[in-house]
Design an enzyme around this catalytic site. Structure first.
Site: not given
Lengths: 429, 465
Positions: B200-204
C-alpha cells in the site's frame, strides 16, 4: 515339502511368535511373562487347527501355503504386541477366530468343492454389496455405521454393553473375487473377442465394456460414499487384472489404467481428502504439522532402522500414528531392520507364487481365476500399503495381509487361505 | 489364460522386488537426510534439559520446570521462541537447540565436570526483545490478525516481534493439542516474517527515494490530478476520498507524501520508469532472502522490464499495489535503514548465550546488511516522514516529547483493506523503528498508527522514566 516339514515350519513360526514376545517383554524390563507361552499356544492352536482341517478335508492341498502365512502372522503379532500390549493380545484372539473361519470354510466345501460357489454367485454379489453398504447405516442403531479418520468403513454392533467393530469391506473383497471369477469364467470368450477396430486398436463390442464400467462405478461409489481410497483402488485393480487374465487381452489393462488415471485425476480435484493425501505423499515435511505428520514419522523410523534394526522393543515405532495397522511394515523395519523388511517382502513374494501356481494348475477356468483373483488380492493389497508407507505411492489405508492389526482383515484373509487350499486340493482330484 | 496369469505373476513379483530396492533406498535417504532433523524424535539427545530464555527486560519466556519445558507467557513468544517437543521443535528452540542443551557427553569439558563433580547446567539465552514493547504490541493487535515488528535501527536488534493470533505452546507440551493436527490453525503462522501483503502507501517512501535519486527535491512540484490514467491502462487511479489532493494549483513531493496522494506517486512511478523504482526497491532487500535466524518469506516486486511493458501495472506498483508483496519484518528493516542514515542492519533476536554463572558463550553483534539510500536522501525522507506524522495521515502516532517519522498505508485486501504503519523515532536519530500491519483492519492512519503509538509509549517510557 513333506507333511513333517510343513508342521516343522508352523511350529517354528509359533516359536518366532513366542520368542519375539519374550524379547519384547524382556526389553521392557518385565522379564519373560506369561504372554510368551500364550503366544506359542495361540499359534499352535490356530495353525494346528487349520493344518488338521486341510489334512482331513483337503488332503492334496499344497503344503507351501501355510508356512509363509504363519511367518507373516508371527512377525505381525509380535510387532503389534510391542506397540500396544492390549492390541497384541486381541490380535492373538482374532487369530484363533480367523483360524476357525478357515476351518469352517474348508468343512463347508469338503464334499462339493469350490465349484459349488458358482451356483451362488449372485448371492455373493448381493452379499458383497450389502456388506459394502453396511457402514452407511446411520450410527446409533444397534447395528450402525461409524466414521473413523474421515472414512466410513466401520460397522458397530452393540452386544449387550460392549461394542463390536468390524470392517465389512474386508469380507466383501472375498465375495466379490468369487463373483468375478465365476462371471469371467463364463463370459471370457465373449469378452476376449475384439471384433471392432479403431485404427490399429482392436476393440470389443461396446456392450462387453459394461462389466468393467460397472466395476469402476462400484469402486467409485466406495470412494465417494465411504471415503475409502484403498479399497476402491484394490477392488478395481483386482477386477481389471482378473479380466486381463481371463481374456489375455492387454486392451483391458489399458482401458482399466486409463479409467484409474482419469478417476485419480478427477478424485484429486473433487475430493479434498484425496488432494490432501497426494500433497502429503509428495511433500510430507512441508506439511509436518498436519497431513504430512504420519508419513514423516514413518521416514524418521526408517532412518533409524539400519541393516538389522534397533532390536525388538528398542525402537520407538509407537511414535508413528497407526503403527499397528497401516504402518506395521515400517514398525517391523524399524526394529528388525532391512533384514526384517526383506523377510516380510520375501514371504509375500513366496505367497504370491504359490497362489499363482495353484491358479495355473487348477482344473477349469473358474477355479483357476478364483485362485488367481485371491492371490492378486493379497499381492495388490501388499503393494498398495507397503508402497504407501515407503512413499512410492500415495498412502491408502489398507491393511498389510496377515500382519496388520485387525480382526476383519485377518478373518477375510484366512478365508482366502482356506479357499486356496481347497482349490489346490481339487487340482488332482 | 495361463500365459496372462504368468505375466501378471512375473510383474507382481518384480514389483515386490522394486519395493525391496525402494525400501533400501528410503532407509539410506531417511537415515542420512533426516537423522538430525530437529523434528525427529529419535534424534533427541539423551539429556533433554534446556536453558532458560529471557527477554531483554528480564522476563522468562521459556524454562524447564520439573523436567517439563514451559512457556510462562503462553503464545506471546510462539513465533520467536517456538516450542520444543519430542516430535518437533520450532523457533529458537529448534535453531538454537544445541546452544540451549547441556554440554555433550564425551566432551572434555563434560569429563572435567564429571571429575570435579556436578553436571553442567544448560546455557541461558537472552533475547533482544523487550517484553514491555512486545506486550504493548500484542495489546494493540488485540487478537486481530496482523503483526508488529520493532527494530533498533542502529544495531538491527529486534525489540518486538508480535504475531496475532497465536496459540499456546504449553498445550502442545501437555498433549491437549498435537502437532499432527496443527496444520491449518491460524495461530501457527508467523505473520511477522511469512505474511506477504501489498505494501500500500507505505511503499511511496521508496518511490519518493527514487524521485530524490533522480534529482528531484521535496519541493519539486507536480500537477494535482484528481485521477491518473497510465498509458494503455484500463482503469484510472484516484485518490482516497476522491478529487485532488490539496487545495491550490500544484502539489509538492513533500505535500504528496504527507497526504498520501495516489495520483502523484502513480504518475511519478511511470515517469521515473521501472528501472529506477525496481532499483531502489531491490536495494531495500526485495527479491532476495532476508538474513534472519528464524527465516523469512522473500518480499517481491516484478522486474523492471515487466513493469515498463505495462505502465498500468507500474502505476499501481507506485502506490504499493498490484503484484508487489512484502512482509512486515521486511518493511521494519527498510524503515529502520532509512532512519539509520540509509544503512539497513541485519535483524537478530538473540542477544547473548551464556553459562549459568553468567560468562558469555556467544553474543550477536550488529552487522550491516546493505545500503538503501544515501545519507542525504535518508535525511530528506526522514524530514518528510516527520511531516506525515506531524500533520498528515500519521497523526495518531504523534508524541509531544519526541519527533516521530512515519508513513501510513491502506492496502487492498480481500477481506477489507490491510492497515499499515511504518516509522521511527526520534526522527533525526532514531532508537526504534517499527512496522505494524493489521490484516483487513481498515485505514492505516486510524488502525495501525495507534498501535505504533502504544509501542513508542512503552519504549520512551522505559528510556525517559
Amino acid at each position: 515339502m513333506t507333511a513333517r516339514t510343513e508342521s516343522a515350519f508352523l511350529a517354528a513360526a509359533a516359536l518366532v511368535a513366542g520368542g519375539g514376545t519374550a524379547v519384547v517383554t524382556v526389553a521392557a524390563g518385565e522379564g519373560v511373562t506369561i504372554d510368551a507361552p500364550i503366544a506359542v499356544l495361540a499359534f499352535l492352536m490356530a495353525f494346528g487347527g487349520v493344518l488338521a482341517a486341510v489334512r482331513v478335508w483337503a488332503p492334496r492341498g499344497t503344503r507351501f501355503l501355510l508356512p509363509p502365512v504363519a511367518l507373516l502372522a508371527a512377525l505381525g503379532s509380535v510387532e503389534i504386541f510391542r506397540i500396544d500390549r492390549d492390541l497384541g493380545r486381541l490380535q492373538r484372539l482374532w487369530l484363533l477366530v480367523a483360524a476357525g473361519v478357515a476351518v469352517i470354510t474348508l468343512g463347508l466345501l469338503r464334499t462339493r468343492g469350490t465349484v459349488v460357489l458358482r451356483r451362488f454367485r449372485y448371492l455373493f454379489l448381493a452379499g458383497a454389496l450389502i456388506l459394502l453398504l453396511l457402514p452407511l447405516l446411520p450410527s446409533g442403531l444397534p447395528l450402525g455405521g461409524a466414521t473413523v479418520n474421515g472414512s466410513r468403513l466401520w460397522v458397530q454392533l452393540e452386544v449387550g454393553r460392549r461394542t463390536l467393530s468390524f470392517q465389512p469391506g474386508e469380507g466383501a473383497k472375498v465375495l466379490l473375487v468369487v463373483f468375478f471369477a465365476s462371471y469371467l469364467a463364463e463370459r471370457r470368450h465373449a469378452l476376449a473377442a475384439l471384433p471392432r477396430r479403431l485404427g490399429p486398436v482392436a476393440l470389443p463390442e461396446p456392450r462387453q465394456l459394461l462389466p468393467i464400467l460397472l466395476a469402476f462405478g462400484l469402486s467409485s461409489g466406495v470412494l465417494v460414499y465411504e471415503g475409502d481410497l484403498g479399497a476402491s483402488i484394490l477392488l478395481f485393480g483386482v477386477f481389471v487384472v482378473m479380466l486381463y487374465a481371463a481374456t489375455e487381452r492387454p486392451f483391458y489393462l489399458a482401458a482399466g489404467g486409463a479409467l484409474v488415471a482419469g478417476g485419480a485425476w478427477a478424485a484429486s480435484r473433487a475430493f479434498g481428502r484425496v488432494a490432501v493425501r497426494v500433497e502429503a505423499w509428495l511433500h510430507p515435511f512441508e506439511h509436518y504439522t498436519g497431513s504430512g505428520y504420519q508419513v514423516a514419522q514413518g521416514v524418521f523410523a526408517l532412518g533409524d532402522a539400519g541393516l538389522l534394526g534397533t532390536g525388538l522393543g528398542s525402537g520407538s515405532p509407537y511414535l508413528i500414528p497407526a503403527a499397528a495397522t497401516d504402518f506395521v511394515f515400517v514398525a517391523i523395519v524399524e526394529e528388525t531392520g532391512l533384514a526384517g523388511g526383506f523377510a516380510v517382502l520375501a514371504a509375500f513374494g513366496f505367497l504370491l507364487t504359490v497362489g499363482v501356481g495353484i491358479a495355473l494348475r487348477a482344473g477349469g477356468a473358474f477355479r483357476s481365476l478364483l485362485a488367481m483373483g485371491l492371490s492378486i488380492t493379497l499381492a495388490l493389497q501388499t503393494v498398495l500399503i507397503v508402497g504407501g508407507v515407503l512413499r512410492l505411492l500415495p498412502l491408502t489405508g489398507v491393511t498389510l495381509p496377515f500382519v496388520s492389526y485387525g480382526g476383519s482383515s485377518l478373518l477375510a484373509n484366512f478365508a482366502i487361505v482356506a479357499l486356496l487350499e481347497q482349490i489346490s486340493h481339487e487340482e488332482r482330484a | 489364460m495361463r500365459g496372462a496369469m504368468r505375466r501378471v505373476a512375473y510383474v507382481l513379483v518384480a514389483v515386490i522386488g522394486v519395493l525391496a530396492v525402494w525400501l533400501t533406498v528410503q532407509q539410506v535417504v531417511a537415515g542420512s537426510r533426516y537423522a538430525d532433523d530437529p523434528r525427529n524424535p529419535r534424534a533427541r539427545p539423551a539429556d533433554d534439559r534446556r536453558g532458560t530464555i529471557t527477554t531483554a527486560d528480564g522476563v522468562v519466556v521459556a524454562e524447564d520446570i520439573d523436567g517439563v519445558r514451559r512457556y510462562p507467557l503462553g503464545g506471546d513468544y510462539l513465533q520467536v521462541v517456538g516450542y520444543d517437543l519430542q516430535d518437533g521443535a520450532a523457533g529458537l528452540e529448534s535453531s538454537r537447540a544445541v546452544d540451549l542443551s547441556p554440554l555433550e557427553e564425551g566432551s572434555i569439558t563434560s569429563w572435567l565436570f564429571g571429575v570435579f563433580g556436578g553436571s553442567p547446567e544448560p546455557p541461558q539465552m537472552g533475547l533482544t526483545v523487550v517484553d514491555a514493547l512486545q506486550q504493548s504490541a500484542l495489546d494493540g493487535l488485540a487478537g486481530r490478525p496482523g503483526a508488529v515488528v520493532a527494530i533498533d535501527p542502529r544495531t538491527g536488534a529486534v525489540l518486538a516481534y508480535a504475531s496475532s493470533p497465536s496459540l499456546d505452546p504449553n498445550d502442545l507440551v501437555d498433549g491437549t493439542r498435537s502437532l499432527a493436527d496443527l496444520g491449518d490453525d491460524p495461530g501457527s503462522l508467523d505473520r511477522a516474517a511469512f505474511l506477504l501483503l501489498p505494501a500500500g502507501s507505505t511503499f511511496k517512501i521508496l518511490v519518493a527515494a527514487a524521485a530524490l535519486e533522480a534529482g528531484m527535491t521535496p519541493d519539486t512540484e507536480f500537477e494535482d490530478l484528481p485521477e491518473y490514467l497510465a498509458p494503455g491502462a484500463g482503469l484510472p487511479i484516484g485518490n482516497a476520498g476522491g478529487g485532488s489532493c490539496v487545495a491550490g494549483a500544484g502539489i509538492t513531493l513533500r505535500e504528496a507524501l504527507v497526504v498520501s496522494c495516489n495520483t502523484v506517486f502513480a504518475s511519478l512511478a511511470v515517469d521515473l520508469g521501472g528501472e529506477a523504482v525496481v532499483g531502489v526497491t531491490e536495494r531495500a532487500g526485495f527479491n532476495t532472502t532476508l538474513p534472519f535466524e528464524l527465516g523469512a518469506a522473500i518480499s517481491s516486486i516484478p522486474t523492471a522490464a515487466a513493469l515498463d511493458a505495462d505502465p498500468g501495472a507500474l502505476a499501481q506498483t507506485g502506490i504499493g499495489e498490484r503484484d508487489l508483496r512484502v512482509t512486515p519484518l521486511q518493511m521494519a528493516v527498510i524503515v529502520a535503514g532509512i532512519g539509520n542514515g540509509g544503512v539497513m542492519m541485519k535483524p537478530y533476536v538473540v542477544e547473548v548465550v551464556s553459562t549459568g554463572d553468567g560468562s558469555t558463550i556467544d553474543a550477536t553483534g550488529a552487522a550491516r546488511w546493505g545500503r538503501v539510500v544515501s545519507p542525504e536522501i535518508a535525511s530528506e525522507l526522514a524530514s518528510m516522514m516527520a511531516d506525515v506524522v506531524a500533520d498528515g495521515t500519521g497523526r495518531a502516532a504523534r508524541r509531544d516529547d519526541v519527533i516521530v517519522a512515519g508513513k501510513t498505508g491502506t492496502a487492498e485486501g480481500g477481506g477489507g483493506p490491510h492497515a499499515w504503519f511504518i516509522g521511527f523515532a526520534p526522527a533525526d536519530d532514531p532508537t526504534i523503528a517499527i512496522a505494524v500491519v493489521v490484516q483487513g483492519g481498515g485505514s492505516g492512519g486510524a488502525v495501525a498508527a495507534p498501535i505504533a503509538a502504544g509501542v513508542f509509549e512503552a519504549w520512551f517510557g522505559i528510556r525517559n522514566p
